[in-house]
Scaffold this motif. Structure first.
Motif, PDB file in Angstrom:
ATOM      1  N   VAL A 140     -27.767 -11.838 -24.367  1.00  0.00           N
ATOM      2  CA  VAL A 140     -28.994 -11.668 -23.601  1.00  0.00           C
ATOM      3  C   VAL A 140     -28.656 -11.794 -22.128  1.00  0.00           C
ATOM      4  CG1 VAL A 140     -31.245 -12.679 -23.060  1.00  0.00           C
ATOM      5  CG2 VAL A 140     -30.510 -12.522 -25.420  1.00  0.00           C
ATOM      6  N   GLY A 141     -29.208 -10.900 -21.332  1.00  0.00           N
ATOM      7  CA  GLY A 141     -29.032 -10.944 -19.887  1.00  0.00           C
ATOM      8  C   GLY A 141     -29.891  -9.881 -19.240  1.00  0.00           C
ATOM      9  N   ALA A 142     -30.346 -10.145 -18.046  1.00  0.00           N
ATOM     10  CA  ALA A 142     -31.143  -9.196 -17.266  1.00  0.00           C
ATOM     11  C   ALA A 142     -32.351  -8.686 -18.039  1.00  0.00           C
ATOM     12  CB  ALA A 142     -30.272  -8.031 -16.791  1.00  0.00           C
ATOM     13  N   GLY A 143     -32.954  -9.572 -18.833  1.00  0.00           N
ATOM     14  CA  GLY A 143     -34.158  -9.202 -19.562  1.00  0.00           C
ATOM     15  C   GLY A 143     -33.930  -8.352 -20.793  1.00  0.00           C
ATOM     16  N   GLN A 144     -32.661  -8.197 -21.186  1.00  0.00           N
ATOM     17  CA  GLN A 144     -32.341  -7.400 -22.364  1.00  0.00           C
ATOM     18  C   GLN A 144     -31.614  -8.236 -23.405  1.00  0.00           C
ATOM     19  OE1 GLN A 144     -29.941  -4.018 -21.207  1.00  0.00           O
ATOM     20  NE2 GLN A 144     -31.744  -2.707 -21.262  1.00  0.00           N
ATOM     21  N   LEU A 145     -31.868  -7.895 -24.661  1.00  0.00           N
ATOM     22  CA  LEU A 145     -31.069  -8.423 -25.767  1.00  0.00           C
ATOM     23  C   LEU A 145     -30.235  -7.258 -26.273  1.00  0.00           C
ATOM     24  CD1 LEU A 145     -31.900 -10.768 -28.596  1.00  0.00           C
ATOM     25  CD2 LEU A 145     -31.065  -8.508 -29.186  1.00  0.00           C
ATOM     26  N   VAL A 146     -28.940  -7.494 -26.461  1.00  0.00           N
ATOM     27  CA  VAL A 146     -28.040  -6.447 -26.932  1.00  0.00           C
ATOM     28  C   VAL A 146     -27.386  -6.904 -28.230  1.00  0.00           C
ATOM     29  CG1 VAL A 146     -26.027  -5.020 -26.416  1.00  0.00           C
ATOM     30  CG2 VAL A 146     -27.555  -5.742 -24.553  1.00  0.00           C
ATOM     31  N   VAL A 147     -27.522  -6.077 -29.267  1.00  0.00           N
ATOM     32  CA  VAL A 147     -26.815  -6.284 -30.525  1.00  0.00           C
ATOM     33  C   VAL A 147     -25.611  -5.357 -30.484  1.00  0.00           C
ATOM     34  CG1 VAL A 147     -26.898  -6.000 -33.032  1.00  0.00           C
ATOM     35  CG2 VAL A 147     -28.917  -6.834 -31.812  1.00  0.00           C
ATOM     36  N   SER A 148     -24.426  -5.905 -30.767  1.00  0.00           N
ATOM     37  CA  SER A 148     -23.218  -5.080 -30.803  1.00  0.00           C
ATOM     38  C   SER A 148     -22.533  -5.255 -32.145  1.00  0.00           C
ATOM     39  CB  SER A 148     -22.262  -5.457 -29.673  1.00  0.00           C
ATOM     40  OG  SER A 148     -21.859  -6.804 -29.798  1.00  0.00           O
ATOM     41  N   VAL A 149     -22.055  -4.156 -32.688  1.00  0.00           N
ATOM     42  CA  VAL A 149     -21.267  -4.203 -33.922  1.00  0.00           C
ATOM     43  C   VAL A 149     -20.033  -3.349 -33.701  1.00  0.00           C
ATOM     44  CG1 VAL A 149     -21.186  -3.663 -36.387  1.00  0.00           C
ATOM     45  CG2 VAL A 149     -23.256  -4.661 -35.407  1.00  0.00           C
ATOM     46  N   VAL A 200     -12.458  -2.009 -26.872  1.00  0.00           N
ATOM     47  CA  VAL A 200     -11.464  -2.384 -25.877  1.00  0.00           C
ATOM     48  C   VAL A 200     -10.392  -3.227 -26.563  1.00  0.00           C
ATOM     49  CG1 VAL A 200     -11.069  -3.677 -23.751  1.00  0.00           C
ATOM     50  CG2 VAL A 200     -13.180  -2.359 -24.038  1.00  0.00           C
ATOM     51  N   GLY A 201      -9.145  -2.845 -26.405  1.00  0.00           N
ATOM     52  CA  GLY A 201      -8.054  -3.644 -26.932  1.00  0.00           C
ATOM     53  C   GLY A 201      -7.634  -3.306 -28.347  1.00  0.00           C
ATOM     54  N   HIS A 202      -8.346  -2.402 -29.016  1.00  0.00           N
ATOM     55  CA  HIS A 202      -7.940  -1.983 -30.357  1.00  0.00           C
ATOM     56  C   HIS A 202      -8.610  -0.653 -30.691  1.00  0.00           C
ATOM     57  CE1 HIS A 202     -11.810  -2.987 -32.297  1.00  0.00           C
ATOM     58  NE2 HIS A 202     -11.828  -4.025 -31.486  1.00  0.00           N
ATOM     59  N   ASP A 203      -8.086  -0.006 -31.742  1.00  0.00           N
ATOM     60  CA  ASP A 203      -8.732   1.220 -32.208  1.00  0.00           C
ATOM     61  C   ASP A 203     -10.108   0.867 -32.723  1.00  0.00           C
ATOM     62  OD1 ASP A 203      -6.576   2.820 -31.637  1.00  0.00           O
ATOM     63  OD2 ASP A 203      -5.742   2.730 -33.664  1.00  0.00           O
ATOM     64  N   GLY A 204     -11.003   1.767 -32.614  1.00  0.00           N
ATOM     65  CA  GLY A 204     -12.327   1.541 -33.153  1.00  0.00           C
ATOM     66  C   GLY A 204     -13.396   1.807 -32.121  1.00  0.00           C
ATOM     67  N   LYS A 205     -14.596   1.351 -32.449  1.00  0.00           N
ATOM     68  CA  LYS A 205     -15.745   1.591 -31.588  1.00  0.00           C
ATOM     69  C   LYS A 205     -16.680   0.409 -31.645  1.00  0.00           C
ATOM     70  CE  LYS A 205     -18.171   3.953 -35.288  1.00  0.00           C
ATOM     71  NZ  LYS A 205     -17.108   3.735 -36.233  1.00  0.00           N
ATOM     72  N   VAL A 206     -17.625   0.401 -30.708  1.00  0.00           N
ATOM     73  CA  VAL A 206     -18.688  -0.597 -30.671  1.00  0.00           C
ATOM     74  C   VAL A 206     -20.001   0.166 -30.548  1.00  0.00           C
ATOM     75  CG1 VAL A 206     -19.654  -2.599 -29.480  1.00  0.00           C
ATOM     76  CG2 VAL A 206     -17.178  -2.219 -29.480  1.00  0.00           C
ATOM     77  N   VAL A 207     -20.911  -0.124 -31.463  1.00  0.00           N
ATOM     78  CA  VAL A 207     -22.266   0.433 -31.371  1.00  0.00           C
ATOM     79  C   VAL A 207     -23.126  -0.635 -30.733  1.00  0.00           C
ATOM     80  CG1 VAL A 207     -24.232   1.379 -32.618  1.00  0.00           C
ATOM     81  CG2 VAL A 207     -21.907   1.888 -33.401  1.00  0.00           C
ATOM     82  N   LEU A 208     -23.870  -0.261 -29.694  1.00  0.00           N
ATOM     83  CA  LEU A 208     -24.718  -1.191 -28.946  1.00  0.00           C
ATOM     84  C   LEU A 208     -26.168  -0.758 -29.080  1.00  0.00           C
ATOM     85  CD1 LEU A 208     -22.431  -0.989 -25.865  1.00  0.00           C
ATOM     86  CD2 LEU A 208     -22.695  -3.030 -27.251  1.00  0.00           C
ATOM     87  N   ASP A 220     -38.402  -0.504 -25.276  1.00  0.00           N
ATOM     88  CA  ASP A 220     -37.816   0.100 -24.076  1.00  0.00           C
ATOM     89  C   ASP A 220     -36.292  -0.013 -24.057  1.00  0.00           C
ATOM     90  OD1 ASP A 220     -40.326   0.814 -23.015  1.00  0.00           O
ATOM     91  OD2 ASP A 220     -40.592  -1.211 -22.233  1.00  0.00           O
ATOM     92  N   GLY A 221     -35.683   0.176 -25.215  1.00  0.00           N
ATOM     93  CA  GLY A 221     -34.232   0.067 -25.319  1.00  0.00           C
ATOM     94  C   GLY A 221     -33.597   1.372 -25.742  1.00  0.00           C
ATOM     95  N   ASP A 222     -32.309   1.284 -26.104  1.00  0.00           N
ATOM     96  CA  ASP A 222     -31.576   2.472 -26.514  1.00  0.00           C
ATOM     97  C   ASP A 222     -30.404   2.099 -27.404  1.00  0.00           C
ATOM     98  OD1 ASP A 222     -29.639   1.383 -24.831  1.00  0.00           O
ATOM     99  OD2 ASP A 222     -29.841   2.903 -23.294  1.00  0.00           O
ATOM    100  N   VAL A 223     -29.736   3.137 -27.888  1.00  0.00           N
ATOM    101  CA  VAL A 223     -28.545   2.993 -28.730  1.00  0.00           C
ATOM    102  C   VAL A 223     -27.419   3.753 -28.037  1.00  0.00           C
ATOM    103  CG1 VAL A 223     -27.511   3.469 -30.987  1.00  0.00           C
ATOM    104  CG2 VAL A 223     -29.944   2.902 -30.831  1.00  0.00           C
ATOM    105  N   SER A 224     -26.241   3.124 -27.995  1.00  0.00           N
ATOM    106  CA  SER A 224     -25.072   3.814 -27.442  1.00  0.00           C
ATOM    107  C   SER A 224     -23.842   3.419 -28.249  1.00  0.00           C
ATOM    108  CB  SER A 224     -24.876   3.462 -25.960  1.00  0.00           C
ATOM    109  OG  SER A 224     -24.599   2.096 -25.799  1.00  0.00           O
ATOM    110  N   VAL A 225     -22.776   4.152 -28.033  1.00  0.00           N
ATOM    111  CA  VAL A 225     -21.510   3.845 -28.701  1.00  0.00           C
ATOM    112  C   VAL A 225     -20.400   4.049 -27.683  1.00  0.00           C
ATOM    113  CG1 VAL A 225     -21.254   6.186 -29.613  1.00  0.00           C
ATOM    114  CG2 VAL A 225     -20.105   4.304 -30.755  1.00  0.00           C
ATOM    115  N   GLU A 226     -19.403   3.170 -27.762  1.00  0.00           N
ATOM    116  CA  GLU A 226     -18.268   3.279 -26.839  1.00  0.00           C
ATOM    117  C   GLU A 226     -16.993   2.878 -27.560  1.00  0.00           C
ATOM    118  OE1 GLU A 226     -18.734  -0.916 -24.478  1.00  0.00           O
ATOM    119  OE2 GLU A 226     -20.129   0.685 -23.958  1.00  0.00           O
ATOM    120  N   PRO A 227     -15.866   3.346 -27.072  1.00  0.00           N
ATOM    121  CA  PRO A 227     -14.592   2.935 -27.689  1.00  0.00           C
ATOM    122  C   PRO A 227     -14.411   1.430 -27.553  1.00  0.00           C
ATOM    123  CG  PRO A 227     -14.272   4.759 -26.149  1.00  0.00           C
ATOM    124  CD  PRO A 227     -15.670   4.266 -25.960  1.00  0.00           C
TER     125      PRO A 227
END
Length: 117
Positions: free
Chosen positions: A54-63, A102-110, A93-100
Motif C-alpha cells: 500500500v502506498g500513495a492511496g493505492q493497494l497493489v496485489v502482485s503475483v 526482476v532478477g529471474h525469468d518470469g513475470k509479475v502481474v500487478l 479506479d485501478g488497473d491490471v498490468s504485467v511486467e518482466p
C-alpha cells in the motif's frame, strides 16, 4: 491458493483493509484468480510469490511466477479470469498490468486498486 489468501488476510490490518468488506472480498478474489492462473498457465513455475503493498492511496496485489510468457492484456484478448480482474480493479479506479520479473525469468502481474476512504 488457500495459503495465499490467508497470508493476505493477515496483512489486512497492517495495510488498512477492513476484513469482510466488499473491498477485502475483491482483493481476495484477485489473489485467488491470479494464483489459479499460475497453476493453469505457468506449469513450469514451482511457486507463485504473492505480495500486497500500500502506498500513495493505492493497494497493489502482485503475483510473480517463473513463466516468461506474458499474457495479452488488450481488451478482448484476455481470458475470463483476467477480464474479471480488470473489471474488479476498475471498480476501485485501478488497473491490471504485467511486467518482466526482476532478477529471474518470469513475470509479475500487478493489480492496483485505489484504497476506499
Amino acid at each position: 491458493m488457500t495459503r495465499a489468501r490467508e497470508a493476505v488476510v493477515k496483512r489486512f490490518g497492517e495495510v488498512g483493509v477492513a476484513p469482510g468488506s466488499a473491498f477485502a472480498d475483491a482483493v481476495l478474489l484477485v489473489v485467488s484468480e491470479l494464483v489459479v492462473n499460475v497453476l493453469r498457465h505457468a506449469p513450469r513455475s514451482p511457486v507463485a510469490d504473492v505480495g500486497i503493498t500500500v502506498g500513495a492511496g493505492q493497494l497493489v496485489v502482485s503475483v510473480a511466477d517463473a513463466e516468461p510468457r506474458m499474457p495479452d492484456l488488450e481488451p478482448g484478448a484476455t481470458g475470463a479470469g483476467l477480464q474479471l480482474l480488470a473489471e474488479l480493479a476498475s471498480e476501485y479506479d485501478g488497473d491490471v498490468s504485467v511486467e518482466p520479473a526482476v532478477g529471474h525469468d518470469g513475470k509479475v502481474v500487478l493489480v492496483r486498486f485505489r484504497m476506499p476512504s
